[in-house]
Design an enzyme around this catalytic site. Structure first.
Site, PDB file in Angstrom:
ATOM      1  N   GLY A   9       0.782  -1.258   0.017  1.00  0.00           N
ATOM      2  CA  GLY A   9      -0.028   0.010   0.013  1.00  0.00           C
ATOM      3  C   GLY A   9       0.880   1.266   0.025  1.00  0.00           C
ATOM      4  CG  LEU A  11       3.495   4.341   5.273  1.00  0.00           C
ATOM      5  CD1 LEU A  11       3.571   4.500   6.748  1.00  0.00           C
ATOM      6  CD2 LEU A  11       3.873   5.769   4.891  1.00  0.00           C
ATOM      7  CE  LYS A 182       1.491   9.735  13.790  1.00  0.00           C
ATOM      8  NZ  LYS A 182       1.988   8.782  12.764  1.00  0.00           N
ATOM      9  CG  ASN A 190      -7.010  12.393  13.595  1.00  0.00           C
ATOM     10  OD1 ASN A 190      -6.362  13.564  14.030  1.00  0.00           O
ATOM     11  ND2 ASN A 190      -6.338  11.338  13.000  1.00  0.00           N
ATOM     12  CG  ASN A 200      -6.407  18.482  10.787  1.00  0.00           C
ATOM     13  OD1 ASN A 200      -7.262  17.762  11.036  1.00  0.00           O
ATOM     14  ND2 ASN A 200      -5.061  18.238  10.848  1.00  0.00           N
ATOM     15  CB  SER A 250      -5.088   9.988   8.797  1.00  0.00           C
ATOM     16  OG  SER A 250      -5.099   9.773  10.084  1.00  0.00           O
TER      17      SER A 250
HETATM   18  P1  NAP Z   1      -2.732   0.939   2.848  1.00  0.00           P
HETATM   19  O1  NAP Z   1      -2.440   2.204   1.622  1.00  0.00           O
HETATM   20  O2  NAP Z   1      -4.114   0.758   3.018  1.00  0.00           O
HETATM   21  O3  NAP Z   1      -1.709   0.040   2.502  1.00  0.00           O
HETATM   22  C1  NAP Z   1      -2.087  -1.490   3.363  1.00  0.00           C
HETATM   23  C2  NAP Z   1      -1.595  -2.624   2.543  1.00  0.00           C
HETATM   24  O4  NAP Z   1      -1.549  -3.656   3.221  1.00  0.00           O
HETATM   25  C3  NAP Z   1      -2.450  -2.673   1.293  1.00  0.00           C
HETATM   26  O5  NAP Z   1      -1.561  -2.838   0.117  1.00  0.00           O
HETATM   27  C4  NAP Z   1      -3.018  -4.162   1.786  1.00  0.00           C
HETATM   28  O6  NAP Z   1      -3.239  -4.892   0.321  1.00  0.00           O
HETATM   29  C5  NAP Z   1      -1.945  -4.592   2.424  1.00  0.00           C
HETATM   30  N1  NAP Z   1      -2.477  -5.797   3.517  1.00  0.00           N
HETATM   31  C6  NAP Z   1      -3.334  -5.947   4.267  1.00  0.00           C
HETATM   32  N2  NAP Z   1      -3.513  -7.147   4.700  1.00  0.00           N
HETATM   33  C7  NAP Z   1      -2.604  -7.994   4.139  1.00  0.00           C
HETATM   34  C8  NAP Z   1      -2.213  -9.282   4.141  1.00  0.00           C
HETATM   35  N3  NAP Z   1      -2.852 -10.073   4.858  1.00  0.00           N
HETATM   36  N4  NAP Z   1      -1.326  -9.947   3.134  1.00  0.00           N
HETATM   37  C9  NAP Z   1      -0.777  -9.044   2.517  1.00  0.00           C
HETATM   38  N5  NAP Z   1      -0.660  -7.488   2.190  1.00  0.00           N
HETATM   39  C10 NAP Z   1      -1.950  -7.160   3.076  1.00  0.00           C
HETATM   40  O7  NAP Z   1      -2.211   1.751   4.299  1.00  0.00           O
HETATM   41  P2  NAP Z   1      -1.046   2.805   4.749  1.00  0.00           P
HETATM   42  O8  NAP Z   1      -1.626   4.158   4.326  1.00  0.00           O
HETATM   43  O9  NAP Z   1       0.081   2.454   3.837  1.00  0.00           O
HETATM   44  O10 NAP Z   1      -0.973   2.478   6.147  1.00  0.00           O
HETATM   45  C11 NAP Z   1      -0.208   1.633   6.681  1.00  0.00           C
HETATM   46  C12 NAP Z   1       0.076   2.069   8.063  1.00  0.00           C
HETATM   47  O11 NAP Z   1       0.906   3.203   8.144  1.00  0.00           O
HETATM   48  C13 NAP Z   1      -1.280   2.304   8.769  1.00  0.00           C
HETATM   49  O12 NAP Z   1      -1.515   1.940  10.250  1.00  0.00           O
HETATM   50  C14 NAP Z   1      -1.330   4.004   8.874  1.00  0.00           C
HETATM   51  O13 NAP Z   1      -2.185   4.583   9.821  1.00  0.00           O
HETATM   52  C15 NAP Z   1       0.119   4.124   9.141  1.00  0.00           C
HETATM   53  N6  NAP Z   1       0.492   5.421   8.492  1.00  0.00           N
HETATM   54  C16 NAP Z   1       0.344   5.844   7.090  1.00  0.00           C
HETATM   55  C17 NAP Z   1       0.610   7.091   6.497  1.00  0.00           C
HETATM   56  C18 NAP Z   1       0.280   7.483   5.341  1.00  0.00           C
HETATM   57  O14 NAP Z   1       0.645   8.558   4.895  1.00  0.00           O
HETATM   58  N7  NAP Z   1      -0.244   6.664   4.345  1.00  0.00           N
HETATM   59  C19 NAP Z   1       1.375   7.835   7.339  1.00  0.00           C
HETATM   60  C20 NAP Z   1       1.882   7.417   8.653  1.00  0.00           C
HETATM   61  C21 NAP Z   1       1.321   6.374   9.274  1.00  0.00           C
HETATM   62  P3  NAP Z   1      -4.423  -4.736  -0.659  1.00  0.00           P
HETATM   63  O15 NAP Z   1      -3.599  -3.633  -1.481  1.00  0.00           O
HETATM   64  O16 NAP Z   1      -4.424  -6.090  -1.173  1.00  0.00           O
HETATM   65  O17 NAP Z   1      -5.503  -4.309   0.077  1.00  0.00           O
END
Ligand code: NAP
Length: 303
Positions: A9, A11, A182, A190, A200, A250
């Site tokens: 996804g 990150l 955090k 949020n 915000n 978020s």
């Molecule tokens: P995301 O874009 O939804 O990505 C999550 C990924 O995990 C998706 O690609 C999903 O697959 C995959 N996944 C879930 N279950 C799985 C499994 N069993 N096997 C294989 N892959 C699996 O999430 P994100 O935004 O990167 O966030 C990840 C974490 O980082 C969260 O806790 C978020 O709060 C935190 N975070 C994010 C950001 C940001 O800017 N994005 C910043 C700081 C913190 P599919 O593609 O197949 O659905």
């Protein structure tokens, strides 16, 4: 060290693409063979930086392959982390390290319980990225990532890979304090942005609500052994509200996109810990109930 990144996804892609670009060995892990086939069809991960897209043909596998994993970056949402970690448990070597990138708290303990032999490294990141297509991610906000292990203060050798990949980071023996701080900032901002359906900065119209939450959260942090995370919380909340005035939180973005939120690992976790410590947080409790009702009315999970 060979990195495996589970979760392609926002990150996960951001990390995998930068590691691959720096010639650090990295393999992407996808949930099944179908996802692997569609990944291979696209030819790799696309990272968009300052409007420019680059394709990185990072090698990929599905989780059910058998080759061993020594260094795993778990980059899924908090509510998926435990199941995702368990899906590769059979592949982790006896000396494996697992980096947990999840927001909030609670999921890290759940993963660690599933992977008792692995050394779990907790991370807290202020980087920002979002998906604008399958296996395609926009690097939206430069930030910093703190890493640490509450069980073992000594840093890990692979931090060098992050430096080589240009991933801004720091090892901290106090990662729990960072995660709690955090989480508290998130709880104060949020949920209210979701309930008031606002940016915000609009929370400046609700100073009493924000201040009351900060008082309860500060007390909770002190009671649960995190007094440093409680220091000047109200001031920092105000600073964040002003500095990110034009942004949608978020949680607000998740709700607007009809996506599941991570509330069980944010305000839900704070509430559960308050219960365990007999710490009265009536406004936090009311906020959680209002938020759950709001989500259920929109056919979103209340957890
Ligand atoms: P995301 O874009 O939804 O990505 C999550 C990924 O995990 C998706 O690609 C999903 O697959 C995959 N996944 C879930 N279950 C799985 C499994 N069993 N096997 C294989 N892959 C699996 O999430 P994100 O935004 O990167 O966030 C990840 C974490 O980082 C969260 O806790 C978020 O709060 C935190 N975070 C994010 C950001 C940001 O800017 N994005 C910043 C700081 C913190 P599919 O593609 O197949 O659905």
């Amino acid at each position: 060290m060979h990195w495996h990144v589970l979760g392609a996804g926002s990150l996960g892609t951001l990390w995998a693409a930068r590691l691959a670009r720096a010639n650090v060995p990295v393999t992407l892990l996808l949930r099944n063979r179908q996802r692997l086939a569609s990944y291979r069809q696209g030819g790799g991960l696309t990272l968009v930086e300052q409007g420019e897209a680059s394709l990185y043909p990072v090698p990929a596998q599905s989780v059910d392959e058998q080759s061993p994993i020594r260094l795993l970056l778990l980059a899924c949402k908090a509510y998926d982390a435990e199941a995702a970690g368990a899906s590769v448990a059979h592949r982790l070597s006896a000396d494996a390290h697992v980096v947990l990138l999840q927001n909030g708290m609670g999921s890290q303990d759940a993963v660690a319980a599933r992977l008792p032999r692995a050394r779990c490294i907790l991370a807290s990141s202020t980087e920002g990225a979002f998906r604008d297509g399958d296996f395609r991610v926009v690097f939206a906000g430069h930030g910093h990532t703190w890493l640490g292990d509450p069980q073992q203060p000594s840093p890990v050798a692979w931090l060098e890979d992050l430096a080589n990949a240009g991933i801004s980071h720091e090892w901290t023996p106090d990662i729990l304090s960072r995660l709690w701080r955090k989480l508290a900032l998130n709880c104060a901002i949020n949920p209210l942005t979701v309930l008031h359906d606002c940016r915000n900065g609009d929370l400046q119209q609700h100073p009493a609500e924000v201040a009351t939450l900060c008082t309860e959260l500060s007390e909770l942090l002190s009671v649960c052994g995190q007094p440093a995370a409680a220091e000047n919380l109200a001031e920092e909340v105000q600073r964040v509200i002003k500095a990110t005035a034009a942004n949608y939180s978020s949680m607000h973005q998740d709700v607007a996109r009809q996506q599941r939120t991570e509330i069980s690992y944010l305000i839900g976790h704070a509430w559960a810990v308050a219960q365990r410590h007999n710490c009265a947080v009536p406004h936090l409790q009311m906020l959680l109930q209002r938020l759950q009702k709001h989500l259920q009315e929109r056919h979103l999970p209340g957890d």
